[in-house]
Motif scaffolding. Structure first.
Motif, PDB file in Angstrom:
ATOM      1  N   GLU A  76      69.354 -47.716  36.415  1.00 22.51           N
ATOM      2  CA  GLU A  76      70.269 -48.052  37.517  1.00 22.51           C
ATOM      3  C   GLU A  76      69.515 -48.186  38.841  1.00 22.51           C
ATOM      4  N   TYR A  77      68.574 -47.306  39.082  1.00 27.36           N
ATOM      5  CA  TYR A  77      67.812 -47.331  40.334  1.00 27.36           C
ATOM      6  C   TYR A  77      67.031 -48.644  40.458  1.00 27.36           C
ATOM      7  N   ARG A  78      66.382 -49.025  39.355  1.00 25.05           N
ATOM      8  CA  ARG A  78      65.588 -50.256  39.376  1.00 25.05           C
ATOM      9  C   ARG A  78      66.452 -51.498  39.482  1.00 25.05           C
ATOM     10  N   ALA A  79      67.714 -51.365  39.084  1.00 30.01           N
ATOM     11  CA  ALA A  79      68.658 -52.483  39.236  1.00 30.01           C
ATOM     12  C   ALA A  79      69.252 -52.533  40.642  1.00 30.01           C
ATOM     13  N   GLY A  80      68.893 -51.560  41.479  1.00 28.14           N
ATOM     14  CA  GLY A  80      69.389 -51.525  42.848  1.00 28.14           C
ATOM     15  C   GLY A  80      70.774 -50.930  43.001  1.00 28.14           C
ATOM     16  N   SER A  81      71.208 -50.134  42.018  1.00 30.19           N
ATOM     17  CA  SER A  81      72.572 -49.586  42.056  1.00 30.19           C
ATOM     18  C   SER A  81      72.743 -48.482  43.086  1.00 30.19           C
ATOM     19  N   PHE A  82      71.661 -47.768  43.425  1.00 32.47           N
ATOM     20  CA  PHE A  82      71.737 -46.713  44.435  1.00 32.47           C
ATOM     21  C   PHE A  82      70.377 -46.530  45.101  1.00 32.47           C
ATOM     22  N   ARG A  83      70.411 -45.827  46.249  1.00 29.90           N
ATOM     23  CA  ARG A  83      69.191 -45.650  47.043  1.00 29.90           C
ATOM     24  C   ARG A  83      68.515 -44.315  46.800  1.00 29.90           C
TER      25      ARG A  83
END
Length: 207
Positions: A76-83
């Protein structure tokens, strides 16, 4: 002649046992359905934080089950879902030098996540505390929205707890475990979900 009321009492006891068994089976089926019939697990928008709910450490490293949650969070992080990551969990084994949160943070750093993107919650001992203490961290860092990352069998209860704690539009990102045995984990979750339901109904139990 005075007749004994023992047969009458015995029949009442038997009927009570049968009724309790029937109600127990009905609740078990309902809880199993609730656990399996998940709310939306597709991330529908970006969030400020991804909260990774803790699980067992094996010594000083995350267990295979916890690694599944961490790998889902990395996706999810690498998909830009959260900072920001919030990794949540206290010390769960005397043999471990690290809390669950510390073990998770190390794993994420080893997978090229910058330290400044990881916030640690080192106190929680159960799901409610995971979400309660993580919410306090969110307030401290002015983070408003979150994606909760855990296993599929755990998603229903986590979502309900987050809503009870006034999370804003809490989203779920769930992973179907390939390393945890389905039946025992679902049975444990049924017990945990039953306890949570009683608490929601106002029955004073410890979370």
């Amino acid at each position: 002649m005075i007749r004994s009321n023992k047969p009458y009492v015995l029949n009442k006891i038997i009927r009570g046992i049968i009724l309790a068994a029937v109600l127990g089976c009905l609740w078990h089926g309902y809880a199993w359905y609730q656990i399996g019939c998940l709310p939306s697990t597709e991330v529908h928008g970006k969030a400020d934080a991804g909260i990774v709910l803790g699980a067992a450490m094996w010594g000083d490293v995350p267990s295979p089950g916890l690694r599944e949650r961490l790998d889902q969070s990395l996706k999810e992080y690498r998909a830009g879902s959260f900072r920001y990551f919030i990794v949540s969990g206290g010390l769960n084994a005397s043999r471990s030098r690290y809390t669950e949160a510390e073990g998770m943070a190390k794993y994420l750093k080893d997978h090229d996540v910058p330290a400044q993107a990881i916030l640690l919650e080192n106190e929680a001992t159960n799901t409610y505390e995971n979400l309660f203490f993580s919410r306090e961290i969110m307030k401290r860092y002015q983070l408003n929205t979150a994606i909760i990352i855990t296993h599929t069998f755990h998603g229903r209860r986590a979502k309900e707890m987050a809503e009870s704690l006034s999370y804003i539009d809490p989203q779920l990102s769930l992973v179907e475990s390939k390393v945890l045995k389905k039946v025992p984990n679902h049975f444990r979750e049924i017990l945990a979900y039953s306890k949570w339901t009683l608490i929601k109904l106002g029955i004073p139990l410890s979370i």
